[in-house]
Design an enzyme around this catalytic site. Structure first.
Site, PDB file in Angstrom:
ATOM      1  N   LYS A  46      16.994   3.987   1.394  1.00 44.36           N
ATOM      2  CA  LYS A  46      17.936   3.828   2.818  1.00 44.36           C
ATOM      3  C   LYS A  46      18.964   2.933   2.136  1.00 44.36           C
ATOM      4  O   LYS A  46      19.168   1.883   2.474  1.00 44.36           O
ATOM      5  CB  LYS A  46      17.149   3.096   3.544  1.00 44.36           C
ATOM      6  CG  LYS A  46      16.008   3.941   4.261  1.00 44.36           C
ATOM      7  CD  LYS A  46      15.583   2.948   5.225  1.00 44.36           C
ATOM      8  CE  LYS A  46      14.483   3.468   6.394  1.00 44.36           C
ATOM      9  NZ  LYS A  46      13.940   2.622   7.230  1.00 44.36           N
ATOM     10  N   PHE A 100      13.047   4.484  11.477  1.00 44.27           N
ATOM     11  CA  PHE A 100      11.645   3.690  10.803  1.00 44.27           C
ATOM     12  C   PHE A 100      10.686   5.065  10.719  1.00 44.27           C
ATOM     13  O   PHE A 100      10.299   5.823  11.428  1.00 44.27           O
ATOM     14  CB  PHE A 100      11.102   2.480  11.865  1.00 44.27           C
ATOM     15  CG  PHE A 100       9.975   2.146  11.077  1.00 44.27           C
ATOM     16  CD1 PHE A 100      10.242   1.095  10.227  1.00 44.27           C
ATOM     17  CD2 PHE A 100       8.519   2.390  11.359  1.00 44.27           C
ATOM     18  CE1 PHE A 100       8.972   0.556   9.546  1.00 44.27           C
ATOM     19  CE2 PHE A 100       7.787   1.661  10.862  1.00 44.27           C
ATOM     20  CZ  PHE A 100       7.659   0.726   9.911  1.00 44.27           C
ATOM     21  N   LEU A 101      10.269   5.005   9.209  1.00 38.33           N
ATOM     22  CA  LEU A 101       9.643   6.137   9.031  1.00 38.33           C
ATOM     23  C   LEU A 101       8.254   5.979   8.472  1.00 38.33           C
ATOM     24  O   LEU A 101       7.696   4.881   8.139  1.00 38.33           O
ATOM     25  CB  LEU A 101      10.312   6.781   7.621  1.00 38.33           C
ATOM     26  CG  LEU A 101      11.638   6.945   7.706  1.00 38.33           C
ATOM     27  CD1 LEU A 101      12.369   7.481   6.266  1.00 38.33           C
ATOM     28  CD2 LEU A 101      12.184   7.945   8.724  1.00 38.33           C
ATOM     29  N   LYS A 136       0.629  -1.300   0.155  1.00 36.25           N
ATOM     30  CA  LYS A 136       0.040   0.075   0.222  1.00 36.25           C
ATOM     31  C   LYS A 136       0.749   1.154   0.000  1.00 36.25           C
ATOM     32  O   LYS A 136       0.352   2.430  -0.413  1.00 36.25           O
ATOM     33  CB  LYS A 136      -0.799  -0.213   1.277  1.00 36.25           C
ATOM     34  CG  LYS A 136      -1.981  -1.164   1.475  1.00 36.25           C
ATOM     35  CD  LYS A 136      -2.514  -1.126   2.681  1.00 36.25           C
ATOM     36  CE  LYS A 136      -3.237  -2.358   3.015  1.00 36.25           C
ATOM     37  NZ  LYS A 136      -3.876  -2.311   4.340  1.00 36.25           N
ATOM     38  N   GLY A 137       2.193   1.221   0.451  1.00 35.65           N
ATOM     39  CA  GLY A 137       2.954   2.311   0.823  1.00 35.65           C
ATOM     40  C   GLY A 137       3.100   3.388  -0.317  1.00 35.65           C
ATOM     41  O   GLY A 137       3.490   4.553  -0.017  1.00 35.65           O
ATOM     42  N   ASP A 168       3.602   3.380   6.646  1.00 34.36           N
ATOM     43  CA  ASP A 168       2.665   2.986   7.926  1.00 34.36           C
ATOM     44  C   ASP A 168       3.456   2.561   9.021  1.00 34.36           C
ATOM     45  O   ASP A 168       4.506   2.052   8.894  1.00 34.36           O
ATOM     46  CB  ASP A 168       1.559   2.092   7.647  1.00 34.36           C
ATOM     47  CG  ASP A 168       2.237   0.671   7.250  1.00 34.36           C
ATOM     48  OD1 ASP A 168       2.896   0.657   6.807  1.00 34.36           O
ATOM     49  OD2 ASP A 168       1.630  -0.200   8.243  1.00 34.36           O
ATOM     50  N   ASP A 175      15.122  -0.645   1.303  1.00 34.23           N
ATOM     51  CA  ASP A 175      15.704  -0.433   2.445  1.00 34.23           C
ATOM     52  C   ASP A 175      16.873  -1.573   2.230  1.00 34.23           C
ATOM     53  O   ASP A 175      17.861  -1.471   1.575  1.00 34.23           O
ATOM     54  CB  ASP A 175      14.820  -0.976   3.470  1.00 34.23           C
ATOM     55  CG  ASP A 175      15.348  -0.763   5.008  1.00 34.23           C
ATOM     56  OD1 ASP A 175      16.532  -0.442   5.235  1.00 34.23           O
ATOM     57  OD2 ASP A 175      15.016  -1.795   5.971  1.00 34.23           O
ATOM     58  N   ARG A 234      -0.226   6.529   7.628  1.00 34.40           N
ATOM     59  CA  ARG A 234      -0.146   6.752   6.150  1.00 34.40           C
ATOM     60  C   ARG A 234      -0.777   8.037   5.702  1.00 34.40           C
ATOM     61  O   ARG A 234      -0.160   8.649   4.676  1.00 34.40           O
ATOM     62  CB  ARG A 234      -0.973   5.708   5.287  1.00 34.40           C
ATOM     63  CG  ARG A 234      -0.555   4.376   5.678  1.00 34.40           C
ATOM     64  CD  ARG A 234      -1.269   3.192   4.830  1.00 34.40           C
ATOM     65  NE  ARG A 234      -1.009   1.841   4.961  1.00 34.40           N
ATOM     66  CZ  ARG A 234      -0.033   1.063   4.717  1.00 34.40           C
ATOM     67  NH1 ARG A 234       0.916   1.616   3.925  1.00 34.40           N
ATOM     68  NH2 ARG A 234       0.224  -0.236   5.040  1.00 34.40           N
ATOM     69  N   GLU A 261       7.825   2.457  -5.938  1.00 31.09           N
ATOM     70  CA  GLU A 261       7.970   1.823  -4.601  1.00 31.09           C
ATOM     71  C   GLU A 261       8.097   3.021  -3.350  1.00 31.09           C
ATOM     72  O   GLU A 261       8.712   4.186  -3.623  1.00 31.09           O
ATOM     73  CB  GLU A 261       9.001   1.096  -4.379  1.00 31.09           C
ATOM     74  CG  GLU A 261       9.487   0.276  -3.201  1.00 31.09           C
ATOM     75  CD  GLU A 261       8.447  -0.617  -2.470  1.00 31.09           C
ATOM     76  OE1 GLU A 261       7.135  -0.046  -2.313  1.00 31.09           O
ATOM     77  OE2 GLU A 261       8.804  -1.560  -2.019  1.00 31.09           O
ATOM     78  N   ASP A 262       7.727   2.672  -2.138  1.00 28.71           N
ATOM     79  CA  ASP A 262       7.824   3.574  -1.107  1.00 28.71           C
ATOM     80  C   ASP A 262       9.141   3.879  -0.666  1.00 28.71           C
ATOM     81  O   ASP A 262       9.970   4.885  -0.775  1.00 28.71           O
ATOM     82  CB  ASP A 262       6.757   3.430  -0.263  1.00 28.71           C
ATOM     83  CG  ASP A 262       6.914   2.170   0.682  1.00 28.71           C
ATOM     84  OD1 ASP A 262       7.854   1.049  -0.056  1.00 28.71           O
ATOM     85  OD2 ASP A 262       6.167   1.636   1.523  1.00 28.71           O
TER      86      ASP A 262
HETATM   87  P1  5GP Z   1      13.463  -4.086   1.896  1.00 29.86           P
HETATM   88  O1  5GP Z   1      12.999  -5.388   1.427  1.00 29.86           O
HETATM   89  O2  5GP Z   1      14.060  -3.104   1.007  1.00 29.86           O
HETATM   90  O3  5GP Z   1      14.231  -4.288   2.936  1.00 29.86           O
HETATM   91  O4  5GP Z   1      12.221  -3.440   2.449  1.00 29.86           O
HETATM   92  C1  5GP Z   1      11.421  -2.587   1.866  1.00 29.86           C
HETATM   93  C2  5GP Z   1       9.733  -2.488   2.273  1.00 29.86           C
HETATM   94  O5  5GP Z   1      10.082  -2.549   3.719  1.00 29.86           O
HETATM   95  C3  5GP Z   1       9.288  -1.235   2.026  1.00 29.86           C
HETATM   96  O6  5GP Z   1       8.444  -1.498   0.806  1.00 29.86           O
HETATM   97  C4  5GP Z   1       8.420  -0.837   3.136  1.00 29.86           C
HETATM   98  O7  5GP Z   1       7.183  -1.281   2.939  1.00 29.86           O
HETATM   99  C5  5GP Z   1       9.133  -1.442   4.350  1.00 29.86           C
HETATM  100  N1  5GP Z   1       9.955  -0.703   4.933  1.00 29.86           N
HETATM  101  C6  5GP Z   1      11.239  -0.503   4.936  1.00 29.86           C
HETATM  102  N2  5GP Z   1      11.749   0.765   5.814  1.00 29.86           N
HETATM  103  C7  5GP Z   1      10.671   1.062   6.160  1.00 29.86           C
HETATM  104  C8  5GP Z   1      10.380   2.588   7.055  1.00 29.86           C
HETATM  105  O8  5GP Z   1      11.284   3.084   7.351  1.00 29.86           O
HETATM  106  N3  5GP Z   1       9.017   2.585   7.046  1.00 29.86           N
HETATM  107  C9  5GP Z   1       7.981   1.749   6.842  1.00 29.86           C
HETATM  108  N4  5GP Z   1       6.843   2.221   7.205  1.00 29.86           N
HETATM  109  N5  5GP Z   1       8.335   0.772   6.094  1.00 29.86           N
HETATM  110  C10 5GP Z   1       9.495   0.273   5.722  1.00 29.86           C
HETATM  111 MG    MG Z   2       6.356  -1.592   1.060  1.00 27.56          MG
END
Ligand code: 5GP
Ligand code: MG
Length: 178
Positions: free
Chosen positions: A131, A152-153, A43-44, A159, A103, A165, A99-100
């Site tokens: 990130k 954590f944002l 949803k992000g 969310d 990370d 959100r 994508e939101d």
């Molecule tokens: P990755 O697979 O790159 O580690 O994770 C990405 C997903 O983790 C993002 O799509 C998001 O949904 C969630 N995520 C990573 N960091 C954050 C953050 O700081 N805040 C939130 N709300 N979601 C995060």
């Molecule tokens: Mg996500």
């Protein structure tokens, strides 16, 4: 739920001007592409995507994908599955994936590999927040809204347990001690 405070890290006005700037760059790259499909990861990405596409003046199709990743707390484990698939045929089309946050990069890489199997003519990626320092796998991101080091944002689509959100800015969740 643990008690926490929200500390603003990106304000609404900065987001507005950055999104406009990003949209201009993307438009310059994509306006001559035929058959563009914009795919948002739910949803992000919903607010970022909504703001971004309203700056575009080229024709496009819009779709969404939703994935679930299993892991504890705030980190993803890399075990991923699709819970809502795209409905538009992307074969031979130019896809822009929205994508939101990227990370570790595991979710995005997984979705990119998944979409590549549908044989798009091209696949580009636009993320609202990068990130970078926490990356665990190589993933090519074409457009980045903001780089954030840590924390954590929430807000602007992001969310914490489905909350926050709706906030127009981005905030860091700060847990209180005790
Ligand atoms: P990755 O697979 O790159 O580690 O994770 C990405 C997903 O983790 C993002 O799509 C998001 O949904 C969630 N995520 C990573 N960091 C954050 C953050 O700081 N805040 C939130 N709300 N979601 C995060
Ligand atoms: Mg996500």
């Amino acid at each position: 739920m643990k008690e926490y405070d929200l500390k603003q890290v990106i304000d609404e006005q900065s987001i507005r001007s950055r999104v406009k700037e990003l949209a201009r760059t993307i438009e310059a790259d994509m306006r001559y592409c035929e058959d563009v499909v914009i795919i948002g990861i739910l949803k992000g990405a919903f607010i970022f995507m909504a703001d971004l596409v309203r700056h575009f003046s080229f024709p496009m199709q819009i779709d969404f994908i939703r994935i679930a990743s299993y892991g504890t707390g705030h980190t993803s484990s890399g075990e991923i599955r699709v819970t809502k698939d795209i409905e538009v045929d992307i074969e031979g089309k130019h896809v822009l994936l929205i994508e939101d946050i990227v990370d570790t990069g595991l979710s995005l890489k997984w979705v990119m590999d998944y979409l590549k199997k549908r044989k798009p003519a091209s696949l580009k990626v636009c993320v609202f927040i990068d990130k970078k320092e926490r990356r665990e796998c190589e993933v090519s991101v074409d457009y980045v809204g903001f780089e954030v080091q840590e924390g954590f944002l929430v807000g602007y689509g992001l969310d914490y347990s489905e909350r926050h959100r709706e906030l127009p800015g981005v905030y860091e969740v700060r847990f209180r001690n005790g």
